[in-house]
Design an enzyme around this catalytic site. Structure first.
Site, PDB file in Angstrom:
ATOM      1  N   CYS A  85       0.839  -1.196   0.000  1.00 16.40           N
ATOM      2  CA  CYS A  85       0.000   0.000   0.000  1.00 16.40           C
ATOM      3  C   CYS A  85       0.883   1.259   0.000  1.00 16.40           C
ATOM      4  CB  CYS A  85      -0.989  -0.035   1.151  1.00 16.40           C
ATOM      5  SG  CYS A  85      -2.331   1.152   0.941  1.00 16.40           S
ATOM      6  N   HIS A 202      -3.483  -5.561   0.956  1.00 16.72           N
ATOM      7  CA  HIS A 202      -2.820  -5.740   2.251  1.00 16.72           C
ATOM      8  C   HIS A 202      -2.792  -7.213   2.684  1.00 16.72           C
ATOM      9  CE1 HIS A 202      -2.537  -1.546   3.752  1.00 16.72           C
ATOM     10  NE2 HIS A 202      -3.558  -1.331   2.965  1.00 16.72           N
ATOM     11  N   GLU A 204      -1.087  -8.392   5.092  1.00 21.96           N
ATOM     12  CA  GLU A 204      -1.014  -8.461   6.557  1.00 21.96           C
ATOM     13  C   GLU A 204      -2.374  -8.269   7.207  1.00 21.96           C
ATOM     14  OE1 GLU A 204      -0.498  -5.838   4.865  1.00 21.96           O
ATOM     15  OE2 GLU A 204      -1.053  -4.053   6.022  1.00 21.96           O
TER      16      GLU A 204
END
Lengths: 224, 84
Positions: A85, A202, A204
């Site tokens: 990002c 993302h 994560e």
């Protein structure tokens, strides 16, 4: 063997990245950018956020931090580097990866789950997947439209450097499934070495089982 | 030393989608204005105290190359004037 998650002023996915990495069994620590990259670092994550308020262009200011000189040098020696990002925007601004991420075609900030198709499974980031796999990951960005000249884009395609493309749930790359108008629906791209990658989605945020979505774990396992 | 102001104008390359400009154009049209097209640019006014105009232009150009513009998506131009 500790991955450095580089924190800039305005990073906000840094702790999420550490927690997600630890959940997949990878030691990780926060590194303040002014402290430089630890010599023993086993990998680098440039995390999401809004470093320096996205002033000038998203990622432009953080890309000038001297730690990026360390990251570029170590990346050229094979150190794994992942930009997510805002980290992807920083990676392109710092020339770790080609192209640029700029204003979404919608001109809006978009926070939603998207499908992405694995275009090249022969990289550390995608070794857990097969080519053509469709995975679900969250996006949250206002400047995620991948832009690059057509000639350069064709070179990247020929060199198999497109890592992920936005697609529908069946894996079809369509305009409707492209959330931000990216050229070629590119969601993730490789640097000159396949050990360097940036992506707008993302992983994560799709890693902890208690949060329900775990498709991103495979990306983080590249650091194992 | 002479006092100059270098004005660096950074614009998207022709053909690169500019969603903010499109949104601005639509808003103007909603206000009843008629217009054929609209482009937005970023303009930086940089005060420099240097020996001559060429040095001022070179320094501002290097600033554009290294930070103010992103060559992947932007073109830029530099104009230098003496300042009072």
């Amino acid at each position: 063997m500790t991955v450095s998650v580089v924190r800039f002023g305005g990073s906000n996915c840094d702790r999420d990245a550490v927690r997600a990495l630890e959940d997949v069994g990878v030691d990780a620590e926060l590194v303040w950018h002014e402290d430089g990259l630890p010599a023993e670092s086993s990998g680098v994550v440039l995390p999401g956020g809004f470093s320096y308020g996205d002033y000038l262009r998203a990622g432009a200011m953080a890309a000038q931090s001297p730690i990026l000189d360390d990251v570029r040098e170590r990346a050229s020696e094979g150190l794994p580097v992942l930009g997510v990002c805002n980290g992807a925007q920083i990676g392109c601004e710092a020339k770790l990866t080609p192209g640029a991420f700029t204003t979404n075609a919608s001109a809006r900030f978009q926070c939603e789950h998207v499908h992405v198709r694995v275009e090249n499974a022969d990289t550390p980031w995608t070794a857990a997947y097969d080519e053509g796999d469709v995975v679900t990951l969250p996006i949250a960005h206002g400047e995620g439209r991948f832009e690059i000249t057509e000639e350069r884009y064709d070179e990247l395609v020929d060199a198999d450097r497109v890592l992920l493309r936005y697609c529908d749930e069946d894996g079809n790359v369509t305009d409707a499934a492209n959330p931000n108008g990216s050229r070629g629906a590119v969601a993730g791209i490789l640097g000159e070495r396949e050990t360097v990658a940036v992506m707008m989605p993302h992983p994560e945020r799709a890693a902890l089982p208690e949060l329900g979505l775990t498709d991103g774990r495979g990306v983080l396992e590249a650091f194992a | 030393m002479t006092a100059y102001t270098a004005t660096v104008t950074v614009r998207l390359k022709r053909g690169v989608l500019d969603p903010e400009a499109e949104t601005t154009q639509r808003a103007l049209e909603r206000l009843g204005f008629e217009l054929a097209d609209l482009r937005s640019t970023d303009r930086f006014e940089i005060d420099l105290d240097v020996a001559d105009e060429e040095t001022a232009a070179d320094r501002a150009g290097e600033m554009a190359e290294r930070l103010l513009a992103n060559p992947t998506i932007h073109d830029y131009d530099v104009a230098v004037e003496e300042r009072e």
